[in-house]
Design a protein around this motif. Structure first.
Motif, PDB file in Angstrom:
ATOM      1  N   THR A   1      -8.653  -6.502  -7.545  1.00 41.21           N
ATOM      2  CA  THR A   1      -9.443  -5.618  -6.694  1.00 41.21           C
ATOM      3  C   THR A   1      -8.631  -5.211  -5.466  1.00 41.21           C
ATOM      4  OG1 THR A   1     -10.339  -7.437  -5.378  1.00 41.21           O
ATOM      5  CG2 THR A   1     -11.526  -6.836  -7.404  1.00 41.21           C
ATOM      6  N   ASP A   2      -9.157  -4.258  -4.713  1.00 34.23           N
ATOM      7  CA  ASP A   2      -8.520  -3.873  -3.451  1.00 34.23           C
ATOM      8  C   ASP A   2      -8.362  -5.079  -2.527  1.00 34.23           C
ATOM      9  OD1 ASP A   2      -8.197  -1.152  -3.996  1.00 34.23           O
ATOM     10  OD2 ASP A   2     -10.187  -0.631  -3.223  1.00 34.23           O
ATOM     11  N   GLU A   3      -9.401  -5.888  -2.432  1.00 36.36           N
ATOM     12  CA  GLU A   3      -9.344  -7.025  -1.515  1.00 36.36           C
ATOM     13  C   GLU A   3      -8.305  -8.046  -1.967  1.00 36.36           C
ATOM     14  OE1 GLU A   3     -10.587  -9.157   1.979  1.00 36.36           O
ATOM     15  OE2 GLU A   3     -10.628  -7.068   1.301  1.00 36.36           O
ATOM     16  N   GLN A   4      -8.191  -8.269  -3.260  1.00 36.82           N
ATOM     17  CA  GLN A   4      -7.159  -9.187  -3.750  1.00 36.82           C
ATOM     18  C   GLN A   4      -5.761  -8.645  -3.473  1.00 36.82           C
ATOM     19  OE1 GLN A   4      -8.806  -9.438  -7.787  1.00 36.82           O
ATOM     20  NE2 GLN A   4      -8.943 -11.664  -7.557  1.00 36.82           N
TER      21      GLN A   4
ATOM     22  N   ARG B   1      -4.943  -6.633  -1.007  1.00 31.92           N
ATOM     23  CA  ARG B   1      -4.710  -6.779   0.432  1.00 31.92           C
ATOM     24  C   ARG B   1      -4.285  -8.210   0.760  1.00 31.92           C
ATOM     25  NH1 ARG B   1     -10.354  -4.285   0.795  1.00 31.92           N
ATOM     26  NH2 ARG B   1      -9.976  -2.033   0.761  1.00 31.92           N
ATOM     27  N   THR B   2      -4.939  -9.169   0.112  1.00 30.48           N
ATOM     28  CA  THR B   2      -4.590 -10.567   0.341  1.00 30.48           C
ATOM     29  C   THR B   2      -3.179 -10.863  -0.145  1.00 30.48           C
ATOM     30  OG1 THR B   2      -6.901 -11.268   0.182  1.00 30.48           O
ATOM     31  CG2 THR B   2      -5.229 -12.950  -0.189  1.00 30.48           C
TER      32      THR B   2
ATOM     33  N   PRO C   1      -7.257  -7.427   4.946  1.00 30.05           N
ATOM     34  CA  PRO C   1      -8.291  -8.156   4.206  1.00 30.05           C
ATOM     35  C   PRO C   1      -9.327  -8.740   5.146  1.00 30.05           C
ATOM     36  CG  PRO C   1      -6.245  -9.415   4.264  1.00 30.05           C
ATOM     37  CD  PRO C   1      -5.929  -8.054   4.820  1.00 30.05           C
ATOM     38  N   ALA C   2     -10.475  -9.063   4.623  1.00 30.47           N
ATOM     39  CA  ALA C   2     -11.569  -9.572   5.451  1.00 30.47           C
ATOM     40  C   ALA C   2     -11.152 -10.820   6.219  1.00 30.47           C
ATOM     41  CB  ALA C   2     -12.792  -9.865   4.588  1.00 30.47           C
TER      42      ALA C   2
END
Length: 471
Positions: A10-13, A15-16, A217-218
């Motif tokens: 995913t996008d978040e993965q 980014r991480t 990322p968050a």
């Protein structure tokens, strides 16, 4: 395996991965699969020792791991759909109550300048339940882009460990600082390390991209130094936007020179941020970076090369001029930056070819074969140069030339006769890379040579000293 089968990140993965340099992921094989896999590994190690690069054919169920949708999806997301599994692989056995030393893996003896862009990645797979007490691999988040250790003690706060149930794996940027942690249980612990290489520069996101613009990322490790420009540039590069941050900041000569002073900072993250900031400053930034490329301190020169590698076409002229420098490190740094600039640096190809053909400095020739394959154009000229590199007296030039030819597909068909000869090289990686190049070239002539080689070198994975012929 079709793209529909792959479980893309995913996008978040992503980014991480960009910020932290790794992801801890989990396959969904059955307990019985991993029990059988562990039994096979134990038997091989007890009866025969470490199978080394023959790990995959010797333990045949391992191929199912690298065909798993979560593994293929993760690798596709980071390295693109045509990634290559490298011929080097290693099954790590750890029963030591002591931690291993922090290190970055080498490129098989090749001391190359390390890419910040993810051209390389590793999968570290754990076939048994691996609690923290069993000594999983530890990684230091965010250190993938640092040449030096930015942490002093061995036992550092913020270390992440790849602990979990059987089927856990760490997907890591090839250059991250990592180590084995103490196995205080004293029970067998296997970690299966496989290396992978991107064979194409990204043209578009290869993950499940919903939000095309970069954002942090968050959350990420509190030990990480922020590198906003570097992270954004990497995200954009992975999205197919080469040179996206060049000329995005306005600066005059005085402002650029003030930032350039930070290139000498002893704390590497600070110096890297300065290099990337200068890479966004257009002409003024490029001038400061080119000056720093020739700095008497080679560490400053190296940081400058990273800034120039993202500064766009504006940087090419100064880098071409630096190819004539008397200092090896300056030339290598310039070669690296030109390679990262890809097709924007096409004008430098004649000078790079001349270096490959004429330089007596093997370190320069090693760097050039890699850079030429990233620039790629004009393909005929580059393929001819890399084909000649297959005959270099230095083994590392030869194996990098063979590996570089994997990036050209059918355009490298003229290299097939030389690759056929390279299949008989004394070095295992020249032979292995030559076979991979023939596979990626994929023409009829390449396939004929490759199939003949594979048939002649085929072996039985169940034949051992204890099981020579039957059943």
């Amino acid at each position: 395996m079709t793209s529909q089968n792959k479980v893309l990140l995913t996008d978040e993965q992503m980014r991480t991965f960009i910020t932290e340099g790794f992801l801890i992921l989990q396959t969904d094989f059955s307990e019985e699969f991993h029990r059988s896999l562990s039994e096979q590994l134990n038997q091989v190690y007890q009866e025969e020792g470490n199978p080394g690069n023959n790990l995959l054919p010797r333990v045949r169920d391992l191929q199912k791991v690298f065909d798993h949708p979560i593994v293929t999806g993760a690798l596709t997301s980071v390295l693109g759909p045509n990634y290559m599994m490298h011929t080097h692989r290693h099954g790590h056995f750890n029963a030591s109550p002591k931690a291993g030393g922090w290190h970055k893996d080498s490129y098989w003896g090749y001391k190359r300048m390390r890419n910040h862009h993810p051209w390389w990645a590793m999968v570290m797979y754990f076939p048994q339940d691996t609690p923290v007490e069993l000594g999983p691999t530890g990684v230091m988040p965010g250190t993938q882009n640092y040449d030096t250790r930015t942490f002093e003690s061995d036992d550092v706060e913020g270390e992440a460990v790849a602990s979990g149930k059987a089927g856990t794996f760490a997907l890591i940027h090839y250059d991250i600082w990592h180590r084995s942690t103490p196995n205080i249980l004293g029970q067998p612990r296997f970690m299966l390390k496989f290396e992978f290489m991107r064979t194409e520069a990204p043209a578009a996101p290869s993950w499940d991209c919903i939000e095309p613009e970069w954002k942090q990322p968050a959350s990420f490790s509190t030990s990480i130094v922020e590198h906003e420009t570097m992270w954004k540039e990497t995200w954009n590069w992975l999205s197919g936007r080469l040179g996206s941050v060049a000329n995005t900041a306005e600066a005059d000569e005085a402002q650029a020179n003030a930032v350039a002073g930070q290139l000498e900072d002893a704390f590497e993250p600070t110096a890297l941020n300065a290099a990337y900031e200068l890479g966004t400053m257009g002409k003024a930034g490029v001038q400061a970076l080119v000056k720093a490329l020739h700095h008497e301190n080679v560490k400053v020169s190296r940081k400058a090369a990273y800034g120039l590698s993202i500064a766009g076409a504006e940087a090419v002229a100064g880098l071409e001029q630096a190819l004539g420098d008397q200092r090896t490190e300056t030339v290598v740094h310039a070669v690296f930056a030109l390679g990262e600039l890809s097709h924007l640096a096409q004008s430098a190809v004649p000078k790079l070819v001349a270096l490959l053909n004429g330089s007596t400095d093997v370190v320069i020739r090693q760097a050039v074969v890699d850079a030429l394959s990233l620039i790629k154009k004009p393909a005929a000229q580059v393929v001819e140069a890399l084909t000649a590199g297959l005959k270099d007296e230095d083994v590392q030039v030869r194996f990098m030339a063979a590996l570089s030819l994997t990036r050209f597909g059918a355009e490298a068909d003229s290299a097939v006769p030389a690759l056929e000869i390279a299949l008989e090289d004394e070095n295992r990686y020249v032979r292995g890379h030559a076979a991979e190049a023939l596979h990626y070239i994929g023409t009829s002539s390449a396939k004929d040579v490759l199939i003949r080689f594979l048939l002649n070198s085929r072996w039985c994975p169940t034949t051992t000293p204890q099981n020579t012929f039957y059943p």
